[in-house]
Write a protein that holds these residues in place. Structure first.
Motif, PDB file in Angstrom:
ATOM      1  N   THR A 180     -10.774   0.856  -4.399  1.00 34.48           N
ATOM      2  CA  THR A 180      -9.969   1.747  -5.234  1.00 34.48           C
ATOM      3  C   THR A 180      -8.482   1.445  -5.094  1.00 34.48           C
ATOM      4  N   SER A 181      -8.046   1.214  -3.865  1.00 35.88           N
ATOM      5  CA  SER A 181      -6.632   0.881  -3.641  1.00 35.88           C
ATOM      6  C   SER A 181      -6.272  -0.450  -4.284  1.00 35.88           C
ATOM      7  N   ILE A 182      -7.150  -1.439  -4.154  1.00 37.14           N
ATOM      8  CA  ILE A 182      -6.889  -2.756  -4.747  1.00 37.14           C
ATOM      9  C   ILE A 182      -6.775  -2.633  -6.259  1.00 37.14           C
ATOM     10  N   TYR A 183      -7.715  -1.940  -6.883  1.00 36.15           N
ATOM     11  CA  TYR A 183      -7.645  -1.758  -8.341  1.00 36.15           C
ATOM     12  C   TYR A 183      -6.421  -0.932  -8.737  1.00 36.15           C
ATOM     13  N   TYR A 227     -13.238  -9.975  -1.066  1.00 33.18           N
ATOM     14  CA  TYR A 227     -12.451 -10.822  -0.163  1.00 33.18           C
ATOM     15  C   TYR A 227     -11.051 -10.236   0.012  1.00 33.18           C
ATOM     16  N   VAL A 228     -10.445  -9.789  -1.103  1.00 36.31           N
ATOM     17  CA  VAL A 228      -9.099  -9.199  -1.047  1.00 36.31           C
ATOM     18  C   VAL A 228      -9.121  -7.945  -0.176  1.00 36.31           C
ATOM     19  N   CYS A 229     -10.168  -7.147  -0.300  1.00 41.16           N
ATOM     20  CA  CYS A 229     -10.309  -5.941   0.528  1.00 41.16           C
ATOM     21  C   CYS A 229     -10.354  -6.306   2.006  1.00 41.16           C
ATOM     22  N   GLY A 230     -11.148  -7.300   2.333  1.00 39.67           N
ATOM     23  CA  GLY A 230     -11.257  -7.729   3.724  1.00 39.67           C
ATOM     24  C   GLY A 230      -9.970  -8.312   4.257  1.00 39.67           C
ATOM     25  N   ARG A 231      -9.286  -9.039   3.432  1.00 40.57           N
ATOM     26  CA  ARG A 231      -8.035  -9.690   3.837  1.00 40.57           C
ATOM     27  C   ARG A 231      -6.914  -8.677   4.052  1.00 40.57           C
ATOM     28  N   THR A 232      -6.878  -7.634   3.232  1.00 40.19           N
ATOM     29  CA  THR A 232      -5.781  -6.664   3.322  1.00 40.19           C
ATOM     30  C   THR A 232      -6.141  -5.421   4.133  1.00 40.19           C
ATOM     31  N   GLY A 233      -7.434  -5.165   4.293  1.00 43.54           N
ATOM     32  CA  GLY A 233      -7.856  -3.948   4.979  1.00 43.54           C
ATOM     33  C   GLY A 233      -7.841  -2.735   4.070  1.00 43.54           C
ATOM     34  N   LEU A 234      -7.683  -2.961   2.772  1.00 45.03           N
ATOM     35  CA  LEU A 234      -7.655  -1.873   1.799  1.00 45.03           C
ATOM     36  C   LEU A 234      -9.012  -1.768   1.109  1.00 45.03           C
ATOM     37  N   GLY A 235      -9.304  -0.600   0.555  1.00 46.25           N
ATOM     38  CA  GLY A 235     -10.548  -0.397  -0.175  1.00 46.25           C
ATOM     39  C   GLY A 235     -10.441  -0.843  -1.629  1.00 46.25           C
ATOM     40  N   LYS A 292       1.269  -4.398  -9.131  1.00 51.57           N
ATOM     41  CA  LYS A 292       1.690  -4.893  -7.818  1.00 51.57           C
ATOM     42  C   LYS A 292       0.825  -6.046  -7.331  1.00 51.57           C
ATOM     43  N   LEU A 293      -0.354  -6.208  -7.932  1.00 51.04           N
ATOM     44  CA  LEU A 293      -1.262  -7.295  -7.574  1.00 51.04           C
ATOM     45  C   LEU A 293      -1.717  -7.976  -8.852  1.00 51.04           C
ATOM     46  N   LYS A 294      -1.374  -9.246  -8.980  1.00 51.22           N
ATOM     47  CA  LYS A 294      -1.756 -10.004 -10.164  1.00 51.22           C
ATOM     48  C   LYS A 294      -3.200 -10.471 -10.011  1.00 51.22           C
ATOM     49  N   SER A 295      -3.953 -10.370 -11.103  1.00 52.92           N
ATOM     50  CA  SER A 295      -5.339 -10.828 -11.076  1.00 52.92           C
ATOM     51  C   SER A 295      -5.688 -11.397 -12.447  1.00 52.92           C
ATOM     52  N   LEU A 325       1.134  -9.419  -2.215  1.00 57.24           N
ATOM     53  CA  LEU A 325       0.791  -8.014  -1.980  1.00 57.24           C
ATOM     54  C   LEU A 325       1.015  -7.658  -0.509  1.00 57.24           C
ATOM     55  N   ILE A 326       0.601  -8.533   0.389  1.00 60.31           N
ATOM     56  CA  ILE A 326       0.796  -8.269   1.813  1.00 60.31           C
ATOM     57  C   ILE A 326       2.285  -8.155   2.128  1.00 60.31           C
ATOM     58  N   ALA A 327       3.101  -9.040   1.565  1.00 57.99           N
ATOM     59  CA  ALA A 327       4.555  -8.975   1.778  1.00 57.99           C
ATOM     60  C   ALA A 327       5.119  -7.669   1.215  1.00 57.99           C
ATOM     61  N   TYR A 328       4.625  -7.254   0.041  1.00 56.87           N
ATOM     62  CA  TYR A 328       5.070  -5.993  -0.559  1.00 56.87           C
ATOM     63  C   TYR A 328       4.721  -4.820   0.354  1.00 56.87           C
TER      64      TYR A 328
END
Length: 63
Positions: free
Chosen positions: A19-22, A9-17, A29-32, A49-52
């Protein structure tokens, strides 16, 4: 009440893959959170993360 979302879901929301999310998680930079074997991200953390990413984009344009 905060919503927790899985990594796809995070990948879809940000457009990142994945590997980038992890990478952002590892860099702090991304709390989980980890629930069992699942890695979940709060809605507020996604927005942060989007604001960053937007601020990084603005900084590179100004340079």
């Amino acid at each position: 009440m905060a919503q927790l979302h899985p990594i796809p879901y995070v990948c879809g929301r940000t457009g990142l893959g994945r590997t980038s999310i992890y990478g952002y998680i590892a860099a702090g930079k991304l709390k989980s959170i980890k629930v069992g074997r699942r890695r979940l991200v709060a809605e507020t953390a996604i927005e942060e993360l989007i604001a960053y990413l937007e601020s990084q984009s603005d900084a590179s344009v100004a340079s």
